[in-house]
Design a protein around this motif. Sequence first.
Motif, short mmCIF file in Angstrom:
data_model
loop_
_atom_site.label_atom_id
_atom_site.label_comp_id
_atom_site.label_asym_id
_atom_site.label_seq_id
_atom_site.Cartn_x
_atom_site.Cartn_y
_atom_site.Cartn_z
N VAL A 47 18.32 24.14 25.97
CA VAL A 47 17.15 23.26 25.92
C VAL A 47 17.00 22.79 24.47
CG1 VAL A 47 14.66 23.05 26.24
CG2 VAL A 47 16.00 24.49 27.81
N VAL A 48 17.14 21.49 24.28
CA VAL A 48 16.92 20.89 22.96
C VAL A 48 15.50 20.37 22.96
CG1 VAL A 48 17.64 19.13 21.32
CG2 VAL A 48 19.35 20.21 22.83
N SER A 49 14.65 20.94 22.12
CA SER A 49 13.25 20.56 22.15
C SER A 49 12.82 19.88 20.86
CB SER A 49 12.36 21.77 22.40
OG SER A 49 11.02 21.33 22.54
N THR A 50 12.46 18.60 21.01
CA THR A 50 11.87 17.86 19.89
C THR A 50 10.36 17.72 20.12
OG1 THR A 50 12.29 15.76 21.01
CG2 THR A 50 13.96 16.53 19.44
N ARG A 51 9.87 18.33 21.20
CA ARG A 51 8.48 18.16 21.62
C ARG A 51 7.67 19.45 21.50
NH1 ARG A 51 5.69 18.48 26.37
NH2 ARG A 51 7.51 19.24 27.50
N ASP A 72 19.86 29.07 26.00
CA ASP A 72 19.83 28.89 24.55
C ASP A 72 18.78 27.82 24.30
OD1 ASP A 72 22.60 29.72 22.69
OD2 ASP A 72 22.53 30.21 24.82
N ILE A 73 18.11 27.91 23.15
CA ILE A 73 17.06 26.96 22.82
C ILE A 73 17.33 26.44 21.41
CG2 ILE A 73 14.58 26.64 22.43
CD1 ILE A 73 14.17 29.06 24.38
N LEU A 74 17.24 25.13 21.27
CA LEU A 74 17.33 24.50 19.95
C LEU A 74 15.95 23.95 19.61
CD1 LEU A 74 18.80 23.53 17.45
CD2 LEU A 74 19.56 21.53 18.75
N ASP A 75 15.31 24.60 18.66
CA ASP A 75 13.95 24.26 18.22
C ASP A 75 14.07 23.35 16.99
OD1 ASP A 75 11.48 24.32 16.84
OD2 ASP A 75 11.04 26.35 17.49
N THR A 76 13.58 22.12 17.13
CA THR A 76 13.68 21.17 16.01
C THR A 76 12.38 21.06 15.22
OG1 THR A 76 12.98 19.21 17.25
CG2 THR A 76 15.32 19.81 17.39
N LEU A 77 11.33 21.77 15.67
CA LEU A 77 10.00 21.57 15.08
C LEU A 77 9.56 22.66 14.11
CD1 LEU A 77 8.02 20.48 18.27
CD2 LEU A 77 8.82 19.02 16.42
N HIS A 90 20.14 33.52 20.73
CA HIS A 90 20.06 32.38 21.63
C HIS A 90 18.96 31.38 21.26
CE1 HIS A 90 23.05 34.38 23.96
NE2 HIS A 90 22.30 35.46 24.02
N VAL A 91 18.39 31.53 20.07
CA VAL A 91 17.42 30.55 19.59
C VAL A 91 17.97 30.00 18.28
CG1 VAL A 91 15.08 30.10 18.81
CG2 VAL A 91 15.48 31.71 20.67
N HIS A 92 18.08 28.69 18.21
CA HIS A 92 18.67 28.02 17.05
C HIS A 92 17.65 27.02 16.49
CE1 HIS A 92 22.32 29.72 18.77
NE2 HIS A 92 21.93 29.19 19.90
N TYR A 93 17.83 26.67 15.22
CA TYR A 93 16.89 25.78 14.57
C TYR A 93 17.64 24.71 13.79
CZ TYR A 93 13.56 29.51 15.52
OH TYR A 93 12.79 30.45 16.14
#
Length: 192
Positions: A47-51, A72-77, A90-93
């Motif tokens: 999940v790529v999350s920009t929100r 896996d989660i990609l946190d962009t915030l 499993h959590v990336h930034y």
Amino acid sequence: MDYSLEIEGTPESVPGGTGVLLLHPSTGETDRIDTDFLKTDTDRFLVVSTRTTAREVKQKLEYYDVDESRADILDTLSIERGYSRRSGDHVHYVSAPDDIDGIVLQIERFLDAHEGKRRISFDSVTELAYYAGEENALEAVTRIYALLEEYDAIGLFHLSEEVHDDAVVEAFVDLFDGVIDLDEDGTVDAAF
């Protein structure tokens, strides 16, 4: 390889390399479609999350009973907003939601690191466009789409049609193999 879809109005399955655009009103309830996409016929998903932040993504997965052990989660915030973050396997930034190169690199790393059926949910392209600009968002989606094809994966990309003008929406629609149109009343129309 083929992937099953269990979303109203969509084909029973799609081939790897398929990208699906989820058009929705800005107030639309996309979580149901997103989680149905993620929990069906998959070994790993990103999940790529920009929100929302990684914590909020985890809450959504738990609420909709999606197997988090495959996530896996990609946190962009979080980094840009100065939130505390707990790195895990499993959590990336990335540094900010407009870090397109970082986002594309993390997606490629995810696809390269996992075998089997892989799905990507990009929530949301509209937010990416807000931070990085619409042209850059189009370029990012094009690059991600090429990765889906290269790695035989599939992706669901969220776009709020109320926020963009018609020409921009059409430019995104033209990139995709399938479009799911979610109305405010929850009605789903799909074209593949």
